[in-house]
Design an enzyme around this catalytic site. Sequence first.
Site, PDB file in Angstrom:
ATOM      1  N   GLU A  32       0.779  -1.239   0.000  1.00 13.40           N
ATOM      2  CA  GLU A  32       0.000   0.000   0.000  1.00 13.40           C
ATOM      3  C   GLU A  32       0.811   1.290   0.000  1.00 13.40           C
ATOM      4  O   GLU A  32       0.722   2.078   0.944  1.00 13.40           O
ATOM      5  CB  GLU A  32      -0.952   0.016   1.197  1.00 13.40           C
ATOM      6  CG  GLU A  32      -1.935  -1.129   1.198  1.00 13.40           C
ATOM      7  CD  GLU A  32      -3.007  -0.966   2.262  1.00 13.40           C
ATOM      8  OE1 GLU A  32      -2.924  -0.045   3.087  1.00 13.40           O
ATOM      9  OE2 GLU A  32      -3.949  -1.772   2.254  1.00 13.40           O
ATOM     10  N   GLU A  76      -5.500  -8.628   0.654  1.00 16.99           N
ATOM     11  CA  GLU A  76      -6.183  -8.362   1.928  1.00 16.99           C
ATOM     12  C   GLU A  76      -7.657  -8.121   1.651  1.00 16.99           C
ATOM     13  O   GLU A  76      -8.017  -7.449   0.699  1.00 16.99           O
ATOM     14  CB  GLU A  76      -5.652  -7.086   2.626  1.00 16.99           C
ATOM     15  CG  GLU A  76      -4.278  -7.204   3.208  1.00 16.99           C
ATOM     16  CD  GLU A  76      -3.816  -5.896   3.887  1.00 16.99           C
ATOM     17  OE1 GLU A  76      -4.655  -5.049   4.241  1.00 16.99           O
ATOM     18  OE2 GLU A  76      -2.598  -5.743   4.039  1.00 16.99           O
TER      19      GLU A  76
HETATM   20  C1  PNW Z   1      -4.565  -2.124   5.326  1.00 19.03           C
HETATM   21  N1  PNW Z   1      -8.964   1.823   2.784  1.00 19.03           N
HETATM   22  O1  PNW Z   1      -4.686  -0.737   5.210  1.00 19.03           O
HETATM   23  C2  PNW Z   1      -3.151  -2.422   5.817  1.00 19.03           C
HETATM   24  O2  PNW Z   1      -2.387  -3.042   4.828  1.00 19.03           O
HETATM   25  C3  PNW Z   1      -3.092  -3.239   7.059  1.00 19.03           C
HETATM   26  O3  PNW Z   1      -1.834  -3.110   7.664  1.00 19.03           O
HETATM   27  C4  PNW Z   1      -4.210  -2.839   7.993  1.00 19.03           C
HETATM   28  O4  PNW Z   1      -4.127  -3.453   9.242  1.00 19.03           O
HETATM   29  C5  PNW Z   1      -5.508  -3.192   7.309  1.00 19.03           C
HETATM   30  O5  PNW Z   1      -5.628  -2.559   6.061  1.00 19.03           O
HETATM   31  C6  PNW Z   1      -6.738  -2.818   8.120  1.00 19.03           C
HETATM   32  O6  PNW Z   1      -6.815  -1.434   8.277  1.00 19.03           O
HETATM   33  C7  PNW Z   1      -5.795  -0.173   4.600  1.00 19.03           C
HETATM   34  O7  PNW Z   1      -9.211   3.000   3.125  1.00 19.03           O
HETATM   35  C8  PNW Z   1      -6.115   1.119   4.951  1.00 19.03           C
HETATM   36  O8  PNW Z   1      -9.678   1.246   1.937  1.00 19.03           O
HETATM   37  C9  PNW Z   1      -7.159   1.774   4.359  1.00 19.03           C
HETATM   38  C10 PNW Z   1      -7.896   1.143   3.380  1.00 19.03           C
HETATM   39  C11 PNW Z   1      -7.607  -0.151   3.001  1.00 19.03           C
HETATM   40  C12 PNW Z   1      -6.543  -0.803   3.627  1.00 19.03           C
END
Ligand code: PNW
Length: 544
Positions: A233, A449
């Site tokens: 990300e 994920e």
């Molecule tokens: C991910 N969105 O972050 C990260 O890769 C992980 O480390 C984290 O624990 C997980 O999501 C849960 O938050 C994201 O806004 C942050 O769509 C934001 C988004 C998606 C994934």
Amino acid sequence: LALKQELSRGSFPKGFVFGTASSSYQYEGAVEEDGRGKTIWDKFAHSFGMHYINWQLNANFRRNKKYNVEPSLSFTLRFAGKVIDFSNADVAVDHYHMFHVIFIFFKESKKKFSFIEKHEIQWLYFQGKWKKFLKFILNLQQNCIRYVLHGFADGGGEVNQAGIDHYNKVINALLAKGIQPYVTLYHWDLPQTLEDRYNGWLDRQIIEDFANYAETCFKEFGDRVKHWITFNEPHSFAIQGYDVGLHAPGRCSTLLHLLCTAGNSASEPYIVAHNVLLSHATVSDIYRRKYQRTQQGSIGIAFNVMWFEPMTESSEDKDATQRAQDFQFGWFMDPLFFGDYPTSMRTRVGERLPKFSEAEGALVKGSLDFVGVNHYTTYYAKHNSTNLARALLNDALADTGAITLPFKGWKAIGDKAFSIWLYIVPQGIRSLMNYIKDKYGNPLVIITENGMDDFNNPFISTEHALKDKKRIKYHSDYLSKLADSIREDGCNVQGYFVWSLLDNWEWTSGHTSRFGLYFVDYKDRLKRYPKSSAIWFKNLLRTG
Ligand code: PNW
């Protein structure tokens, strides 16, 4: 008769992989062991400062009996710690010491264990009673795990043998149980030394340093690791770390947030992303030239990708929706597939957007074997007509000229998980898969994920917390839509990883949020218990 087919492993093509995802900083703890140096997240999680006012509006205004959701409206004043519950990840879920525990439910066993027995078995592991422990391993039947390495050791340039030994043990143990590791090289934990020395991702020196680190990993582990993910990300850490300042290293224009590290929200996110793309491409080139033929693995990168729906049918909102996608996903995908940033970004960001030389563009283009997609949620997008935000803030987010919201009027786009940003819209994953297929020529996609979180409610019993019907529904709905995108639309998706295996340390939300298939008891020595969803997942993977 059109019978609705039950979701099973057989709903997916042959060779489709299932797994769970995790990351070093959120899981491992052991921050002072085996030569591990401090990372930017260690520093960030231990620092204080006026932060921001965070509102949380639960979309479930009506009580939802089926999923046991209460209507709620809450405000949080984040006045001091960078992390909402003042926690840090010094221990996290102690995975550095306890990673073996994940195998307990994985290995086939003829004997049926009771719930309590299983936990006594787990406990044997915690106490180091190895031989007895190994006898009792059960089976979750997952065949992959996404695992992140502890980062670049201390950034000092020397290889840290203790770290290598540790990951050799992890990798070998996984393989011995028939689990393929998908290794992420960078999930946000940059060595603080590199931040101090040259501002980390802001400096082109990082490209060489990251390449050395990556090559070390190929040399040491590439004989056994067949799936590499260079970055997790980049959009998240470029925006959160350098525009809004809510993630490490917490830089932003000081106008935006009073006490974050002085940065420049209008330009730094773009510089960071540029260096990340060049680092990825350099590493990918090294892998392909020197290792891929002999090691026979593949290399990709993982992006956070929301799906956006236009707020209205107006052409303005439709354009804004495309821009929102360009500034999130196209920012990285267009250089990787077409050799340059999207036109909408070139026009709107102008001189602040770095340029690829011809050679760099060519290096970046095509530098991946698969696209990792971290997908959780869908928002509406609408045209930002006022430009007020842009005039006032002059930050990268305002450049899109789009406002993205989970609401249309008062109506939420879907049910809500605990995280303020996470709305549940299963159809979005199918739309997104089709968008990728159409726009980028149906590349190989792996869902690296997908998941949802519950509030770590201190007032409910563990037993209650284990009954996570809502998570089962989330995954089965998203998986059904994903299966449709493969079977009916021909999208080239070949894997799915649940975020996450265990409850873990959720960045600025600390331990307030639980994303795991397994519950971690923070009050009792981090003991692990399978939630209903873990059992559901296991059964899903056994059928068909
Ligand atoms: C991910 N969105 O972050 C990260 O890769 C992980 O480390 C984290 O624990 C997980 O999501 C849960 O938050 C994201 O806004 C942050 O769509 C934001 C988004 C998606 C994934």
